[in-house]
Design an enzyme around this catalytic site. Structure first.
Site, PDB file in Angstrom:
ATOM      1  N   ASP A   1       0.816  -1.214   0.000  1.00 10.88           N
ATOM      2  CA  ASP A   1       0.000   0.000   0.000  1.00 10.88           C
ATOM      3  C   ASP A   1       0.853   1.269   0.000  1.00 10.88           C
ATOM      4  O   ASP A   1       0.639   2.163   0.800  1.00 10.88           O
ATOM      5  CB  ASP A   1      -0.894  -0.041   1.255  1.00 10.88           C
ATOM      6  CG  ASP A   1      -1.905   1.091   1.297  1.00 10.88           C
ATOM      7  OD1 ASP A   1      -2.377   1.507   0.230  1.00 10.88           O
ATOM      8  OD2 ASP A   1      -2.196   1.561   2.414  1.00 10.88           O
TER       9      ASP A   1
ATOM     10  N   ASN B   1       6.445  -7.629   7.139  1.00  7.44           N
ATOM     11  CA  ASN B   1       5.199  -6.926   7.428  1.00  7.44           C
ATOM     12  C   ASN B   1       4.030  -7.688   6.825  1.00  7.44           C
ATOM     13  O   ASN B   1       3.979  -7.908   5.607  1.00  7.44           O
ATOM     14  CB  ASN B   1       5.208  -5.512   6.847  1.00  7.44           C
ATOM     15  CG  ASN B   1       3.904  -4.782   7.162  1.00  7.44           C
ATOM     16  OD1 ASN B   1       3.652  -4.410   8.311  1.00  7.44           O
ATOM     17  ND2 ASN B   1       3.055  -4.592   6.159  1.00  7.44           N
TER      18      ASN B   1
ATOM     19  N   ASN C   1      -0.778  -5.273  13.678  1.00  6.01           N
ATOM     20  CA  ASN C   1      -1.394  -4.222  12.863  1.00  6.01           C
ATOM     21  C   ASN C   1      -2.899  -4.440  12.975  1.00  6.01           C
ATOM     22  O   ASN C   1      -3.411  -5.445  12.474  1.00  6.01           O
ATOM     23  CB  ASN C   1      -0.978  -4.350  11.403  1.00  6.01           C
ATOM     24  CG  ASN C   1       0.506  -4.072  11.180  1.00  6.01           C
ATOM     25  OD1 ASN C   1       1.220  -3.686  12.097  1.00  6.01           O
ATOM     26  ND2 ASN C   1       0.966  -4.276   9.959  1.00  6.01           N
TER      27      ASN C   1
ATOM     28  N   TYR D   1     -11.253  -0.675   9.375  1.00  6.66           N
ATOM     29  CA  TYR D   1     -11.629  -1.701   8.390  1.00  6.66           C
ATOM     30  C   TYR D   1     -12.643  -2.678   8.976  1.00  6.66           C
ATOM     31  O   TYR D   1     -13.370  -3.345   8.244  1.00  6.66           O
ATOM     32  CB  TYR D   1     -10.398  -2.482   7.915  1.00  6.66           C
ATOM     33  CG  TYR D   1      -9.417  -1.665   7.109  1.00  6.66           C
ATOM     34  CD1 TYR D   1      -9.823  -1.031   5.941  1.00  6.66           C
ATOM     35  CD2 TYR D   1      -8.095  -1.541   7.509  1.00  6.66           C
ATOM     36  CE1 TYR D   1      -8.924  -0.282   5.195  1.00  6.66           C
ATOM     37  CE2 TYR D   1      -7.197  -0.796   6.769  1.00  6.66           C
ATOM     38  CZ  TYR D   1      -7.613  -0.166   5.617  1.00  6.66           C
ATOM     39  OH  TYR D   1      -6.730   0.570   4.887  1.00  6.66           O
TER      40      TYR D   1
ATOM     41  N   GLU E   1       0.698  -0.939  13.968  1.00  3.30           N
ATOM     42  CA  GLU E   1      -0.235  -0.124  13.176  1.00  3.30           C
ATOM     43  C   GLU E   1      -1.587  -0.098  13.863  1.00  3.30           C
ATOM     44  O   GLU E   1      -2.070  -1.121  14.354  1.00  3.30           O
ATOM     45  CB  GLU E   1      -0.428  -0.693  11.756  1.00  3.30           C
ATOM     46  CG  GLU E   1       0.777  -0.546  10.855  1.00  3.30           C
ATOM     47  CD  GLU E   1       0.552  -1.058   9.435  1.00  3.30           C
ATOM     48  OE1 GLU E   1      -0.619  -1.145   9.006  1.00  3.30           O
ATOM     49  OE2 GLU E   1       1.554  -1.368   8.780  1.00  3.30           O
TER      50      GLU E   1
ATOM     51  N   TRP F   1      -0.438   4.305  12.768  1.00  2.00           N
ATOM     52  CA  TRP F   1      -0.318   4.354  11.303  1.00  2.00           C
ATOM     53  C   TRP F   1      -1.075   5.552  10.803  1.00  2.00           C
ATOM     54  O   TRP F   1      -2.269   5.618  10.976  1.00  2.00           O
ATOM     55  CB  TRP F   1      -0.867   3.061  10.690  1.00  2.00           C
ATOM     56  CG  TRP F   1      -0.499   2.916   9.249  1.00  2.00           C
ATOM     57  CD1 TRP F   1      -1.317   3.100   8.168  1.00  2.00           C
ATOM     58  CD2 TRP F   1       0.785   2.570   8.731  1.00  2.00           C
ATOM     59  NE1 TRP F   1      -0.614   2.882   7.010  1.00  2.00           N
ATOM     60  CE2 TRP F   1       0.679   2.558   7.324  1.00  2.00           C
ATOM     61  CE3 TRP F   1       2.026   2.276   9.320  1.00  2.00           C
ATOM     62  CZ2 TRP F   1       1.766   2.268   6.495  1.00  2.00           C
ATOM     63  CZ3 TRP F   1       3.096   1.982   8.501  1.00  2.00           C
ATOM     64  CH2 TRP F   1       2.948   1.973   7.106  1.00  2.00           C
TER      65      TRP F   1
ATOM     66  N   LYS G   1      -4.155   8.186   6.492  1.00  5.05           N
ATOM     67  CA  LYS G   1      -4.142   7.876   7.924  1.00  5.05           C
ATOM     68  C   LYS G   1      -3.111   8.700   8.691  1.00  5.05           C
ATOM     69  O   LYS G   1      -2.881   8.483   9.874  1.00  5.05           O
ATOM     70  CB  LYS G   1      -3.900   6.382   8.146  1.00  5.05           C
ATOM     71  CG  LYS G   1      -5.036   5.511   7.599  1.00  5.05           C
ATOM     72  CD  LYS G   1      -4.964   4.077   8.045  1.00  5.05           C
ATOM     73  CE  LYS G   1      -6.028   3.252   7.346  1.00  5.05           C
ATOM     74  NZ  LYS G   1      -5.777   3.065   5.895  1.00  5.05           N
TER      75      LYS G   1
HETATM   76  C1  EVA Z   1      -3.444   0.697   5.716  1.00  5.80           C
HETATM   77  N1  EVA Z   1      -2.460  -1.301   6.582  1.00  5.80           N
HETATM   78  O1  EVA Z   1      -4.363   0.008   5.326  1.00  5.80           O
HETATM   79  C2  EVA Z   1      -2.156   0.011   6.117  1.00  5.80           C
HETATM   80  C3  EVA Z   1      -1.124  -0.084   5.007  1.00  5.80           C
HETATM   81  C4  EVA Z   1       0.115  -0.808   5.531  1.00  5.80           C
HETATM   82  O2  EVA Z   1      -0.812   1.197   4.512  1.00  5.80           O
HETATM   83  C5  EVA Z   1      -1.579  -2.311   6.587  1.00  5.80           C
HETATM   84  O3  EVA Z   1       0.777  -2.788   6.668  1.00  5.80           O
HETATM   85  O4  EVA Z   1      -1.929  -3.326   7.136  1.00  5.80           O
HETATM   86  C6  EVA Z   1      -0.267  -2.211   5.916  1.00  5.80           C
HETATM   87  O5  EVA Z   1       1.143  -0.818   4.598  1.00  5.80           O
HETATM   88  O6  EVA Z   1      -3.525   1.900   5.791  1.00  5.80           O
END
Ligand code: EVA
Length: 618
Positions: A178, A430, A485, A491, A525, A570, A589
């Site tokens: 991403d 990651n 994360n 989400y 994150e 994040w 974000k």
């Molecule tokens: C996101 N989520 O959705 C972030 C991404 C990131 O930018 C993740 O590790 O799980 C990823 O790179 O904003």
């Protein structure tokens, strides 16, 4: 794509990733500036001898990503081979020395030609490499440096993705990650001049004993002459010395390096021949220890609660190219907000970032570009990517080559970054797909390798993706601390479902708590996309008010678990991604905008982080 193969090096000497310095025996000169540039969509440049000079080039600054300078979409999105060219002068007095051109990074792969001769090729877009040029340059004359680079993505590289072809015949990269697939010569290029017999590498590690410290060191040289090492304090007074390629510097009443209280000594390493200094290298080092114990992070034996960010190297116009002004602003913002830590998501950053963190007393979780290791419809949120098949990522025909590349990246990252006081942990991946059978064998290999490479045995971790749970993930057992994360309230169960998100979140954390053992857990994150233009009372998703409410819920959860020992939100700033329906001109974000101005959430963090003691929950 023209062939990119790891060329057998003429000399089997280990490449030195030491940061260039000028000293009594060493010289470097910068090759940064306005270069020339040309796309090569047909991959015809090698056969047409572009190595001798580009036939139809445009100007291009180095370092920078090429993408965002152009005003047409085809150029910005260009995928394939592209070339850079410059000329440089080599003084006659450098004859008899070793000459290398050090590239801070070229994304994602490069072949380098000097005066028409290929001198090196390198795979991997986020770590330095050397092009040996001693035997090909004209001394006391001009020289032509040409770089063939390529930004195509595949499933056995770091980071992973694919490359497709559009109906108009143009190649197009499809990242499984991403962030925008920025490419170019991203970091400084330097001509580095060393003596024939030179210091190739050194490694330090620390032991504390009451008020004193022991600095254990090893030095690797290209010859057999004796080595001498000295240590100077910040005022320039010599505090310790030792002879030999391996030894210990004893520092009485050592001034330790600490969070927001940096103290740097200078290590001076010499190869000596009687009274003569053959080679001299120096660098600033900070004395500190870091370990994981009883669900705590201990810096110099004292508990430290991590607070800060996942970041990106990303800014307007220059893309991922190193810009010291942006680096400076980022550190000022991070100090202002009360952060003490960041993860170099999702790749190792420029050398200069670690030097700054050493100076400012920031902790870094250093991440190798192992991102996009996930075969699913989520790759990465864009509808055109991924084939929906649920195949284990580590059981594919690409896995053996991926492992080779992954180990190379780990080796280069740890070799480059191991002596930085700021680097306290390694992030090995990651969000890999890590629930299938092949996970364990692959993870064991890369986690063991990191341990083997690191004399300081820093703790290792990887960022665990949503839906990967204690009972389904086969990877977490390899981590020295757990990194999640998680996006409960974004989400998963966002907006009016926030109360359900909190319930689900706590339920999951209860599961991790039950299996954590001695491991602390941090969030690598958590975050919510937020448009700085949007305000709404009561809140809706994407508004600044919603980001604040989301954070409040997350922090309430963090505060109620003792084993949660860190929160890296994040993201530090908004950043560019591939365009798509899930992204509003990039990922929003950020706690700061892409121009590094605060959103409302920045003040939430400032209030929180400044009020939490350094050893919060210690
Ligand atoms: C996101 N989520 O959705 C972030 C991404 C990131 O930018 C993740 O590790 O799980 C990823 O790179 O904003």
């Amino acid at each position: 794509m023209q062939k990119f193969h790891a060329k057998a090096r003429k000399k089997m000497m280990k490449t030195s990733l030491l940061y260039p310095v000028n000293s009594t025996s060493r010289r470097f000169s910068s090759l940064d500036g306005m270069w020339r540039f040309q796309f090569d969509p047909e991959s015809a440049g090698v056969a047409a001898n572009w190595a001798g000079g580009l036939p139809d080039s445009v100007t291009m600054p180095v370092p920078a990503s090429f993408c965002d300078f152009f005003t047409d979409k085809d150029s910005r999105e260009y995928t394939g081979d592209f070339w850079y060219e410059t000329d440089f002068f080599v003084p006659g007095e450098w004859q008899g020395c070793e000459l290398n051109i050090r590239f801070g990074s070229v994304t994602h792969r490069a072949r380098v030609f000097v005066n028409g001769t290929e001198v090196v090729s390198h795979e991997g877009g986020f770590l330095p490499f050397l092009a040996p040029v001693t035997d090909v340059v004209n001394y006391n004359g001009m020289n032509k440096l040409v770089v063939l680079a390529n930004n195509e993505l595949n499933e056995y590289m770091l980071p992973a993705g694919t490359t497709g072809v559009l109906s108009n015949g143009k190649k197009m990269s499809a990242p499984y990650f991403d962030f925008y697939n920025y490419a170019g010569i991203h970091r400084p290029v330097k001509l580095v001049v060393t003596p024939k017999e030179s210091i190739v590498d050194y490694t330090v590690s620390y032991r504390l004993d009451g008020a004193d410290a022991f600095v254990d060191y090893t030095v690797e040289t290209s010859g057999s002459s004796p080595v001498a090492v000295e240590l100077y304090d910040a005022e320039g007074a010599k505090v310790a010395e030792s002879a030999g390629a391996a030894g210990t510097l004893t520092v009485k009443d050592a001034h330790l390096w600490n969070v927001h209280a940096s103290y740097l000594y200078k290590i001076v390493i010499r190869i000596v021949d009687g009274d003569k200094v053959v080679d001299e290298y120096y660098e600033k080092i900070g004395i500190r220890t870091f370990e994981v114990k009883n669900q705590r992070f201990l810096l110099n034996g004292k508990s430290v609660y991590l607070r800060g960010f996942g970041k990106h190297e990303d800014a307007d116009i220059r893309g991922r190219g190193l810009d010291l002004a942006t680096v400076k602003r980022d550190f000022e913002c991070m100090k202002w907000i009360g952060a003490n830590c960041f993860r170099t998501s999702h790749y190792p950053y420029a050398d200069e970032v670690y030097q700054m963190a050493d100076e400012e007393g920031f902790l870094i979780i250093d991440e190798v570009p192992a991102v996009g290791f996930m075969e699913s419809t989520m790759n990465f949120l864009a509808a055109n990517q991924g084939n929906g098949k649920k195949v284990g990522w580590f059981e594919k025909e690409t896995t053996p080559q991926l492992l080779v590349n992954h180990k190379q990246a780990l080796r280069e990252m740890i070799t480059r970054d191991k002596n930085h006081a700021c680097v306290v942990a390694w992030s090995i991946l990651n969000e890999p797909q890590c629930t299938s059978e092949g996970t364990e064998a692959y993870f064991k290999e890369v986690f063991d390798y990191a341990h083997e490479l690191d004399v300081q045995k820093r703790p290792r971790t990887y960022a665990i993706v949503m839906m990967s749970l204690p009972n389904t993930s086969k990877g977490w057992q390899f981590s020295d601390f757990l990194s999640l994360n998680r996006y409960y309230g974004w989400y998963v169960m966002g907006g009016y479902q926030m109360c359900d998100a909190e319930v689900g979140f706590r339920k999951e954390l209860d599961g991790w708590q039950a299996i954590a053992g001695d491991r602390p857990l941090i969030f690598t994150e958590y975050g919510a996309d937020t448009l700085p233009s949007e305000h709404k009372l009561p809140s809706v998703m994407w508004s600044q008010e919603y980001q604040d409410e989301y954070l409040e819920m997350n922090h309430r959860v963090f505060d109620s678990y003792d084993f949660i020992q860190g929160e890296l939100v994040w993201n530090f700033a908004d950043f560019q991604t591939t365009e798509g329906i899930m992204r509003a001109n990039g990922n929003k974000k950020g706690v700061f905008t892409r121009q590094r101005q605060p959103k409302d959430a920045a003040f939430v963090f400032k209030a929180r982080w400044e009020s939490l003691p350094l050893d919060y929950k210690g």
